[in-house]
Design a protein around this motif. Structure first.
Motif, short mmCIF file in Angstrom:
data_model
loop_
_atom_site.label_atom_id
_atom_site.label_comp_id
_atom_site.label_asym_id
_atom_site.label_seq_id
_atom_site.Cartn_x
_atom_site.Cartn_y
_atom_site.Cartn_z
N MET A 1 0.77 -1.05 0.06
CA MET A 1 0.15 -0.19 -0.03
C MET A 1 0.82 1.03 0.05
N GLN A 2 1.90 1.28 0.84
CA GLN A 2 2.83 2.39 0.90
C GLN A 2 3.36 2.65 -0.56
N GLN A 3 3.88 1.43 -1.21
CA GLN A 3 4.61 1.51 -2.68
C GLN A 3 3.48 2.33 -3.51
N LEU A 4 2.22 2.05 -3.60
CA LEU A 4 1.48 2.51 -4.46
C LEU A 4 1.21 4.02 -4.16
N SER A 5 1.28 4.31 -2.89
CA SER A 5 1.15 5.92 -2.59
C SER A 5 2.63 6.73 -3.21
N VAL A 6 3.71 6.14 -3.07
CA VAL A 6 4.92 6.42 -3.67
C VAL A 6 4.58 6.74 -4.92
N TYR A 7 4.08 5.70 -5.67
CA TYR A 7 3.90 5.74 -7.15
C TYR A 7 3.17 6.91 -7.58
N LEU A 8 2.04 6.99 -6.92
CA LEU A 8 0.75 8.04 -6.95
C LEU A 8 1.23 9.53 -6.87
N ASN A 9 2.17 9.49 -5.77
CA ASN A 9 2.86 11.11 -5.46
C ASN A 9 3.66 11.33 -6.71
N GLN A 10 4.42 10.42 -7.20
CA GLN A 10 5.26 10.49 -8.08
C GLN A 10 4.39 11.02 -9.43
N ALA A 11 3.49 10.38 -9.85
CA ALA A 11 2.62 10.61 -11.02
C ALA A 11 1.97 11.77 -10.70
N VAL A 12 1.57 12.38 -9.63
CA VAL A 12 1.03 14.08 -9.34
C VAL A 12 2.07 14.76 -9.50
N ALA A 13 3.43 14.62 -9.03
CA ALA A 13 4.32 15.70 -9.17
C ALA A 13 4.70 15.93 -10.57
N LEU A 14 4.77 14.59 -11.57
CA LEU A 14 5.09 14.73 -12.89
C LEU A 14 3.96 15.48 -13.45
N ALA A 15 2.63 15.17 -13.51
CA ALA A 15 1.57 15.95 -13.98
C ALA A 15 1.73 17.69 -13.49
N ALA A 16 1.93 17.76 -12.24
CA ALA A 16 2.22 19.33 -11.66
C ALA A 16 3.28 19.80 -12.62
N GLN A 17 4.38 19.10 -12.74
CA GLN A 17 5.43 19.81 -13.46
C GLN A 17 5.23 19.85 -14.74
N GLY A 18 4.23 19.04 -15.43
CA GLY A 18 3.91 19.01 -16.77
C GLY A 18 3.09 20.47 -17.03
N PHE A 19 2.18 20.45 -16.24
CA PHE A 19 1.32 21.82 -16.27
C PHE A 19 2.16 22.89 -15.94
N ASP A 20 3.14 23.03 -15.22
CA ASP A 20 3.82 24.06 -15.24
C ASP A 20 4.66 24.39 -16.77
N THR A 21 5.02 23.45 -17.19
CA THR A 21 5.78 23.72 -18.27
C THR A 21 4.96 24.41 -19.54
N VAL A 22 3.59 23.95 -19.39
CA VAL A 22 2.54 24.38 -20.46
C VAL A 22 2.00 25.67 -20.03
#
Length: 108
Positions: A1-22
């Motif tokens: 469960m903790q592993q899933l949370s880590v991957y989810l946080n990384q995905a959200v961080a990448l989406a936020a970084q992508g939105f910042d570049t756009v």
């Protein structure tokens, strides 16, 4: 469960970084035009890829107009492809938001 949370946080961080570049004038205009031309939400992947290609093409043209010594990006560089992938996620978010707002405004 903790592993899933880590991957989810990384995905959200990448989406936020992508939105910042756009989140520039160029990116917002491209996202608004793409969302305006999109008829159904199931077309989001195609419009996202198209918007990313337009963004990259505009960057190349801008470097050519500035008489840059090498206007083409280094296609063999992994950092460039990571930026393109992040920008792709950013356009996915931006076009989705603009499309949903457009649908809400036009329905009322």
């Amino acid at each position: 469960m903790q592993q899933l949370s880590v991957y989810l946080n990384q995905a959200v961080a990448l989406a936020a970084q992508g939105f910042d570049t756009v989140n520039s004038m160029q990116g917002i205009i491209i996202a608004v035009v793409a969302a305006g031309l999109m008829r159904r939400y199931k077309q989001i992947i195609g419009w996202t890829i198209g918007a990313t290609l337009v963004h990259e093409g505009a960057n190349i043209v801008r470097r050519m107009l500035a008489h840059d010594a090498s206007p083409l990006p280094n296609f063999g560089d992994l950092a460039y492809w990571k930026l393109v992938g992040i920008r792709l996620l950013g356009y996915l978010v931006a076009i989705s938001v603009v499309y949903m707002v457009r649908r809400l405004v036009l329905r009322s």
